[in-house]
Design an enzyme around this catalytic site. Structure first.
Site, mmCIF file in Angstrom:
data_model
loop_
_atom_site.group_PDB
_atom_site.id
_atom_site.type_symbol
_atom_site.label_atom_id
_atom_site.label_comp_id
_atom_site.label_asym_id
_atom_site.label_seq_id
_atom_site.Cartn_x
_atom_site.Cartn_y
_atom_site.Cartn_z
ATOM 1 N N ASP A 1 24.040 67.302 115.259
ATOM 2 C CA ASP A 1 22.959 67.207 114.126
ATOM 3 C C ASP A 1 21.924 66.346 114.787
ATOM 4 O O ASP A 1 22.047 65.778 115.453
ATOM 5 C CB ASP A 1 23.729 66.113 112.782
ATOM 6 C CG ASP A 1 22.755 65.752 112.168
ATOM 7 O OD1 ASP A 1 22.093 66.932 112.054
ATOM 8 O OD2 ASP A 1 22.311 64.931 111.817
ATOM 9 N N PHE A 2 20.406 66.779 114.203
ATOM 10 C CA PHE A 2 19.044 65.683 114.650
ATOM 11 C C PHE A 2 18.953 64.237 113.817
ATOM 12 O O PHE A 2 19.034 63.236 113.985
ATOM 13 C CB PHE A 2 17.841 66.740 114.410
ATOM 14 C CG PHE A 2 16.606 66.502 115.562
ATOM 15 C CD1 PHE A 2 16.707 66.023 116.824
ATOM 16 C CD2 PHE A 2 15.912 65.856 114.451
ATOM 17 C CE1 PHE A 2 15.708 65.645 117.632
ATOM 18 C CE2 PHE A 2 14.793 65.478 115.024
ATOM 19 C CZ PHE A 2 14.546 65.506 116.278
ATOM 20 N N ASP A 3 18.352 65.060 112.459
ATOM 21 C CA ASP A 3 17.715 63.640 112.117
ATOM 22 C C ASP A 3 19.315 62.193 111.257
ATOM 23 O O ASP A 3 20.584 62.793 110.724
ATOM 24 C CB ASP A 3 17.278 64.093 110.179
ATOM 25 C CG ASP A 3 16.270 65.027 110.821
ATOM 26 O OD1 ASP A 3 14.774 64.051 111.275
ATOM 27 O OD2 ASP A 3 16.360 65.726 110.402
ATOM 28 N N ASP B 1 25.439 62.517 110.612
ATOM 29 C CA ASP B 1 26.001 61.562 109.203
ATOM 30 C C ASP B 1 26.309 62.087 108.562
ATOM 31 O O ASP B 1 25.803 61.580 107.708
ATOM 32 C CB ASP B 1 24.167 60.990 110.124
ATOM 33 C CG ASP B 1 23.056 61.890 109.739
ATOM 34 O OD1 ASP B 1 22.615 63.062 109.773
ATOM 35 O OD2 ASP B 1 22.906 61.033 108.948
HETATM 36 MG MG LIG Z 1 21.514 64.484 109.570
#
Ligand SMILES: [Mg+2]
Length: 302
Positions: A57-59, A238
């Site tokens: 995932d990124f953020d 996350d």
């Molecule tokens: Mg995220």
């Protein structure tokens, strides 16, 4: 900036955590997954990286959460770590709710050789500088037209704002004086609008997103594993939108693919840590883990 959660089981997962039995094992500096599946998968990822797919995932995972997502930047060192990993691993991928090109630009992800970036939960794909995408469903236009009036009418406090991602729209409350109250006020009206538009409501960290149905990170991850013929899969995330990817890893295990799920932990979300094989303290912890994984792969190959 998210801090590692202070309760529950993940304490024992942390590198350098206080429990002696969970100190890094085998002298390789790697933290030990809490599940037998996770431990077996980590071993397989390290010994057979060319048949492995590493997806992120990124953020909140590669990039710390910031007040305005337009200001997002990757964790220092993490893109270099991905680039090194990409030299050893079969596939390195990012799977994000953002547009694929946006994530590439914000993250400088084009520095990672051969990376595949799946945007909008898999509806878009960036590779080699090109983006491929399906047409957005018509409900997105309806939401774009009605959302500003709806947010005003909800009574959500000042600081609540709309992010138009092209294929989806998100309402952020992180900058509002009372983000949780703002989410409460918005929940009902946004759900009603999503139903009328035929879209899905995706709650996240001080954000509610309205996006097309039938695409999620689990389907995106499974397709990529199949396409690449990966035998081992690593997925790090996350937030709640990452749980379908964790479920996909579990389903892939039943088909003989070894899988390791990693949570980049925060105080804001605990469900992801509870579901993960391994918990690391936020993007900084993930950067450290990736460095150790690369170092260990090189050590085993030497
Ligand atoms: Mg995220």
């Amino acid at each position: 900036m998210p801090q590692p959660r202070q309760h529950g089981t993940p304490e024992r997962n942390r590198p350098g955590g206080p429990h002696a039995q969970n100190e890094p094992t085998g002298g390789n500096g790697l933290p030990e997954p809490t599940t037998p599946n996770g431990r077996a998968a980590l071993e397989a990822l390290l010994t057979e990286p060319a048949r492995a797919l590493f997806a992120f995932d990124f953020d909140g995972t590669l990039a710390p959460i910031v007040a305005d997502p337009r200001d997002s930047a990757p964790q220092p060192g993490i893109v270099a770590a991905l680039a090194e990993l990409a030299e050893l691993a079969g596939t390195v991928a990012v799977i994000t709710g953002r547009g694929a090109a946006t994530a590439v630009d914000l993250g400088g992800l084009d520095r990672v050789p051969g990376i595949t970036v799946l945007g909008h939960y898999g509806a878009e794909r960036w590779s080699d500088g090109r983006v491929a995408a399906a047409e957005p469903p018509p409900g997105v236009s309806l939401v774009r037209a009605e959302l500003p009036g709806l947010v005003d009418a909800s009574g959500a406090p000042e600081g609540t704002w709309i992010e138009d991602k092209g294929r989806s729209l998100a309402v952020h409350t992180r900058r509002a004086a009372d983000p949780d109250r703002a989410l409460e006020l918005l929940g009902g009206p946004l759900t009603e609008l999503a139903e009328r538009a035929g879209l899905k409501v995706e709650p996240g960290r001080m954000v509610i997103e309205l996006r097309p149905q039938g695409v999620d990170k689990g389907a995106a991850l499974t397709s990529l594993v199949e396409e690449r013929g990966a035998l081992h899969v690593f997925y790090a995330g996350d937030d709640l939108g990452d749980l379908p990817a964790f479920e996909a890893v579990a389903a892939l295990r039943a088909r003989g693919v070894s899988g390791l799920t990693v949570c980049s932990s925060s105080e804001e979300v605990t469900a992801v840590a509870d579901a993960a094989d391994l918990v690391v303290p936020g993007p900084a912890g993930l950067a450290e883990l990736l460095g150790r994984v690369t170092e260990r792969i090189r050590g085993l190959a030497a």
